[in-house]
Design a protein around this motif. Sequence first.
Motif, short mmCIF file in Angstrom:
data_model
loop_
_atom_site.label_atom_id
_atom_site.label_comp_id
_atom_site.label_asym_id
_atom_site.label_seq_id
_atom_site.Cartn_x
_atom_site.Cartn_y
_atom_site.Cartn_z
N GLU A 33 10.30 -1.87 1.99
CA GLU A 33 8.88 -1.66 2.31
C GLU A 33 8.59 -1.76 3.81
OE1 GLU A 33 5.06 -3.42 0.05
OE2 GLU A 33 6.09 -4.90 1.32
N LYS A 34 9.18 -2.74 4.47
CA LYS A 34 8.86 -2.99 5.88
C LYS A 34 9.25 -1.83 6.81
CE LYS A 34 9.23 -6.44 9.56
NZ LYS A 34 9.72 -7.79 9.93
N PRO A 35 10.49 -1.28 6.69
CA PRO A 35 10.84 -0.16 7.58
C PRO A 35 9.98 1.07 7.36
CG PRO A 35 12.80 -1.10 6.55
CD PRO A 35 11.63 -1.70 5.86
N ILE A 36 9.48 1.25 6.15
CA ILE A 36 8.69 2.45 5.85
C ILE A 36 7.23 2.27 6.24
CG2 ILE A 36 7.87 3.97 4.00
CD1 ILE A 36 10.44 3.31 2.47
N TYR A 37 6.66 1.10 5.91
CA TYR A 37 5.22 0.91 6.07
C TYR A 37 4.82 -0.09 7.15
CZ TYR A 37 4.94 3.40 1.62
OH TYR A 37 5.05 4.34 0.62
N GLY A 38 5.77 -0.83 7.71
CA GLY A 38 5.43 -1.79 8.76
C GLY A 38 4.51 -2.89 8.26
N LEU A 39 3.34 -3.02 8.93
CA LEU A 39 2.37 -4.05 8.54
C LEU A 39 1.82 -3.83 7.14
CD1 LEU A 39 0.11 -4.77 11.66
CD2 LEU A 39 1.68 -6.33 10.51
N HIS A 40 1.74 -2.59 6.72
CA HIS A 40 1.18 -2.29 5.40
C HIS A 40 2.15 -2.72 4.31
CE1 HIS A 40 -2.09 0.05 7.19
NE2 HIS A 40 -1.18 0.50 8.05
N ARG A 41 1.60 -3.24 3.22
CA ARG A 41 2.42 -3.74 2.11
C ARG A 41 1.88 -3.16 0.80
NH1 ARG A 41 4.89 -9.46 2.79
NH2 ARG A 41 5.13 -9.69 5.03
N PRO A 42 2.23 -1.94 0.46
CA PRO A 42 1.69 -1.33 -0.75
C PRO A 42 2.31 -1.87 -2.05
CG PRO A 42 3.24 0.16 0.30
CD PRO A 42 3.06 -1.00 1.24
N TRP A 43 3.46 -2.53 -1.97
CA TRP A 43 4.16 -2.95 -3.19
C TRP A 43 4.19 -4.46 -3.38
CZ3 TRP A 43 8.78 0.27 -1.06
CH2 TRP A 43 8.47 1.63 -1.13
N THR A 44 4.61 -5.20 -2.36
CA THR A 44 4.89 -6.64 -2.56
C THR A 44 3.68 -7.48 -2.97
OG1 THR A 44 4.77 -6.87 -0.13
CG2 THR A 44 6.96 -6.72 -1.13
N PRO A 45 2.44 -7.17 -2.55
CA PRO A 45 1.32 -8.00 -3.01
C PRO A 45 1.15 -8.02 -4.53
CG PRO A 45 0.67 -6.75 -1.09
CD PRO A 45 2.01 -6.21 -1.51
N TRP A 46 1.59 -6.94 -5.19
CA TRP A 46 1.50 -6.93 -6.66
C TRP A 46 2.43 -7.98 -7.27
CZ3 TRP A 46 -2.24 -4.18 -8.94
CH2 TRP A 46 -2.81 -3.13 -8.22
N ILE A 47 3.56 -8.22 -6.63
CA ILE A 47 4.48 -9.26 -7.11
C ILE A 47 3.84 -10.62 -6.96
CG2 ILE A 47 6.76 -10.31 -6.79
CD1 ILE A 47 7.72 -7.61 -5.67
N THR A 48 3.22 -10.86 -5.81
CA THR A 48 2.54 -12.13 -5.56
C THR A 48 1.44 -12.37 -6.59
OG1 THR A 48 2.97 -11.90 -3.18
CG2 THR A 48 1.27 -13.47 -3.85
N GLN A 49 0.66 -11.35 -6.86
CA GLN A 49 -0.43 -11.48 -7.82
C GLN A 49 0.10 -11.77 -9.23
OE1 GLN A 49 -3.00 -7.99 -8.31
NE2 GLN A 49 -4.78 -9.35 -8.30
N PHE A 50 1.19 -11.13 -9.61
CA PHE A 50 1.81 -11.39 -10.91
C PHE A 50 2.23 -12.85 -11.04
CE2 PHE A 50 5.79 -11.83 -13.30
CZ PHE A 50 5.42 -11.33 -14.54
N VAL A 51 2.85 -13.39 -9.99
CA VAL A 51 3.30 -14.78 -10.00
C VAL A 51 2.11 -15.72 -10.16
CG1 VAL A 51 4.30 -16.63 -8.59
CG2 VAL A 51 5.39 -14.39 -8.67
N CYS A 52 1.07 -15.49 -9.38
CA CYS A 52 -0.07 -16.40 -9.36
C CYS A 52 -0.84 -16.38 -10.68
CB CYS A 52 -0.99 -16.07 -8.19
SG CYS A 52 -0.21 -16.41 -6.59
N ARG A 53 -0.99 -15.23 -11.27
CA ARG A 53 -1.68 -15.15 -12.56
C ARG A 53 -0.92 -15.90 -13.64
NH1 ARG A 53 -3.68 -8.79 -12.90
NH2 ARG A 53 -5.48 -9.01 -11.50
#
Length: 266
Positions: A33-53
Amino acid sequence: MLLGWLRVALRGLVLAVLVFGCLLILLLVRLVEKPIYGLHRPWTPWITQFVCRNAFRILGMGFSARGELMTERGAVVANHSSWLDIFALNARKRIYFVSKAEVAKWPGIGWLAKATGTVFINRDPKEARAQKEVFEARLLAGHKLLFFPEGTSTDAIRVLPFKPTLFAAFFAPELRDVLHVQPVTVLYHAPDGQEPRFYGWWGEMDFGPHLLQVLAARKQGRVELIYHPPVAVRDFANRKALAAHCEAVIRAGHSIAAAQDDQKVM
C-alpha cells in the motif's frame, strides 16, 4: 477468583491473537500500500476497524453509537477516558490518532499506534512548526485526524477543560476554509455493581493491572459514542473559540447521559 483468572486467560488469548495476528496482516498489506499510495491508506484502515469492532465482542462489552458521521474533510475531537477509547473510536470510523510522542515507546500499544498511522507529537516548542506542517499534510491528504484536547485521560466521569493548542493547525490559510471538525462524546457505562470509574484509566495508573481488571470482569458494561454535528472551521474567529465550542458540546453530551444513568439507578 479462579473464574476471574480463567476469563483473563481466555479473553486475553483470543484478543492477543486478533490484535497481533491482524497487525501482521496490516504490516504486510502496508508493504504494498505505501509504495503505491504514500500517505493515503485505502486498505489498512479496514483491518484496524475489523480488529476494534471484534475486540468488544471478545470482551463481552456493549458498544453503541449514534449521530451521523462527518463526510466533509476535517478532524474529530473527543473526550479521553481510557485506553479503550482507541478501540471504540476506531470501531465506528476510520481515523488516525494524534498522540504524545511517549506512546510510541510503549510496548504493544506503541507498535500498534505506529502501524495504524498515529501522528506523534512532542511538547517541545521548537518542534511546533514542524508538527503543524505534519498535521496540514495529513489533513490535506484526506485523513480524519482524532485529537484528545484534554491532553490526558480522565476517570470516565468528568470532562477536563480543552487545550486549544492543537486546534491551531486547523486555521492555516490553506485549511481554514475547507476543514470541518466533529465533536464526539465518549461515554462509559460501568458493569452493574461497579463504581462509575471502572473503565477510566488516568493519572499514574499502570496499564497492566487495568487491562487485567477489564478482562476479569464477570459482567461487562458498555461504551457509547455520540457523534455531534460537525462545524466549519471558518465559522470561528480563532482556535480558542473552536476549542470552547467543542468542549461545550462534548461536555453537554456527557452530562445528559450521566443524568440518564442516575435516573435508571433511582
